[in-house]
Design a protein around this motif. Sequence first.
Motif, PDB file in Angstrom:
ATOM      1  N   GLY A  47     -89.398 -41.303  12.033  1.00  0.00           N
ATOM      2  CA  GLY A  47     -90.285 -41.621  10.921  1.00  0.00           C
ATOM      3  C   GLY A  47     -89.535 -41.768   9.615  1.00  0.00           C
ATOM      4  O   GLY A  47     -88.392 -41.338   9.488  1.00  0.00           O
ATOM      5  N   HIS A  48     -90.202 -42.384   8.644  1.00  0.00           N
ATOM      6  CA  HIS A  48     -89.696 -42.485   7.276  1.00  0.00           C
ATOM      7  C   HIS A  48     -90.482 -41.492   6.430  1.00  0.00           C
ATOM      8  O   HIS A  48     -91.712 -41.564   6.371  1.00  0.00           O
ATOM      9  CB  HIS A  48     -89.873 -43.901   6.719  1.00  0.00           C
ATOM     10  N   PHE A  49     -89.782 -40.562   5.792  1.00  0.00           N
ATOM     11  CA  PHE A  49     -90.404 -39.546   4.966  1.00  0.00           C
ATOM     12  C   PHE A  49     -89.773 -39.624   3.580  1.00  0.00           C
ATOM     13  O   PHE A  49     -88.643 -39.183   3.384  1.00  0.00           O
ATOM     14  CB  PHE A  49     -90.204 -38.160   5.584  1.00  0.00           C
ATOM     15  N   ALA A  50     -90.495 -40.191   2.634  1.00  0.00           N
ATOM     16  CA  ALA A  50     -89.935 -40.482   1.316  1.00  0.00           C
ATOM     17  C   ALA A  50     -89.916 -39.271   0.379  1.00  0.00           C
ATOM     18  O   ALA A  50     -89.166 -39.256  -0.588  1.00  0.00           O
ATOM     19  CB  ALA A  50     -90.707 -41.628   0.659  1.00  0.00           C
ATOM     20  N   THR A  51     -90.728 -38.246   0.659  1.00  0.00           N
ATOM     21  CA  THR A  51     -90.801 -37.094  -0.244  1.00  0.00           C
ATOM     22  C   THR A  51     -90.660 -35.787   0.535  1.00  0.00           C
ATOM     23  O   THR A  51     -90.880 -35.734   1.740  1.00  0.00           O
ATOM     24  CB  THR A  51     -92.154 -37.061  -0.986  1.00  0.00           C
ATOM     25  N   ASP A  52     -90.342 -34.707  -0.196  1.00  0.00           N
ATOM     26  CA  ASP A  52     -90.252 -33.382   0.423  1.00  0.00           C
ATOM     27  C   ASP A  52     -91.601 -32.964   1.002  1.00  0.00           C
ATOM     28  O   ASP A  52     -91.660 -32.324   2.048  1.00  0.00           O
ATOM     29  CB  ASP A  52     -89.790 -32.337  -0.590  1.00  0.00           C
ATOM     30  N   GLU A  53     -92.685 -33.318   0.330  1.00  0.00           N
ATOM     31  CA  GLU A  53     -94.018 -32.945   0.794  1.00  0.00           C
ATOM     32  C   GLU A  53     -94.309 -33.533   2.176  1.00  0.00           C
ATOM     33  O   GLU A  53     -95.006 -32.924   2.983  1.00  0.00           O
ATOM     34  CB  GLU A  53     -95.097 -33.406  -0.200  1.00  0.00           C
ATOM     35  N   GLU A  54     -93.779 -34.704   2.457  1.00  0.00           N
ATOM     36  CA  GLU A  54     -94.007 -35.336   3.757  1.00  0.00           C
ATOM     37  C   GLU A  54     -93.229 -34.654   4.883  1.00  0.00           C
ATOM     38  O   GLU A  54     -93.506 -34.901   6.046  1.00  0.00           O
ATOM     39  CB  GLU A  54     -93.624 -36.817   3.710  1.00  0.00           C
ATOM     40  N   THR A  55     -92.264 -33.823   4.530  1.00  0.00           N
ATOM     41  CA  THR A  55     -91.476 -33.135   5.554  1.00  0.00           C
ATOM     42  C   THR A  55     -91.792 -31.646   5.622  1.00  0.00           C
ATOM     43  O   THR A  55     -90.991 -30.863   6.113  1.00  0.00           O
ATOM     44  CB  THR A  55     -89.965 -33.352   5.323  1.00  0.00           C
ATOM     45  N   GLU A  56     -92.957 -31.265   5.139  1.00  0.00           N
ATOM     46  CA  GLU A  56     -93.434 -29.892   5.288  1.00  0.00           C
ATOM     47  C   GLU A  56     -94.329 -29.873   6.521  1.00  0.00           C
ATOM     48  O   GLU A  56     -95.491 -30.237   6.464  1.00  0.00           O
ATOM     49  CB  GLU A  56     -94.196 -29.442   4.048  1.00  0.00           C
ATOM     50  N   PHE A  57     -93.760 -29.459   7.644  1.00  0.00           N
ATOM     51  CA  PHE A  57     -94.460 -29.497   8.920  1.00  0.00           C
ATOM     52  C   PHE A  57     -95.009 -28.120   9.273  1.00  0.00           C
ATOM     53  O   PHE A  57     -94.429 -27.098   8.938  1.00  0.00           O
ATOM     54  CB  PHE A  57     -93.516 -29.962  10.035  1.00  0.00           C
ATOM     55  N   GLU A  58     -96.129 -28.107   9.984  1.00  0.00           N
ATOM     56  CA  GLU A  58     -96.668 -26.857  10.512  1.00  0.00           C
ATOM     57  C   GLU A  58     -95.976 -26.481  11.813  1.00  0.00           C
ATOM     58  O   GLU A  58     -95.907 -25.316  12.180  1.00  0.00           O
ATOM     59  CB  GLU A  58     -98.174 -26.977  10.723  1.00  0.00           C
TER      60      GLU A  58
END
Length: 105
Positions: free
Chosen positions: A71-82
Amino acid sequence: MFDPVEGTSLTLADSLIERLPSGQEHELDGGVRGRILGVINDGEVLQPVTLIDCIWSARRKYRPNSFLIGGHFATDEETEFESVIVRLRDAAPWVNQEAGRFSRS
């Protein structure tokens, strides 16, 4: 590319280009990049990849602190996974043993 001693490195096929809001392209060299969004061609399938905290080490070569495939994750928030699933390919060089030759005591 991953090397157990040297770590991960990315060699670009071409220069890293930034597309400005005006539509113009600007070539980037050097420095540190928070994120590089790209595609890995593993010979069968193209997979999106996100490289995080990349340090420029040579023309068209970067060393990411970490990377995410799929995947493409442009921000830190998008890489906060549960939760995450981790798959280690070619793990034997990491542990310096042949795969399948582990013993229990």
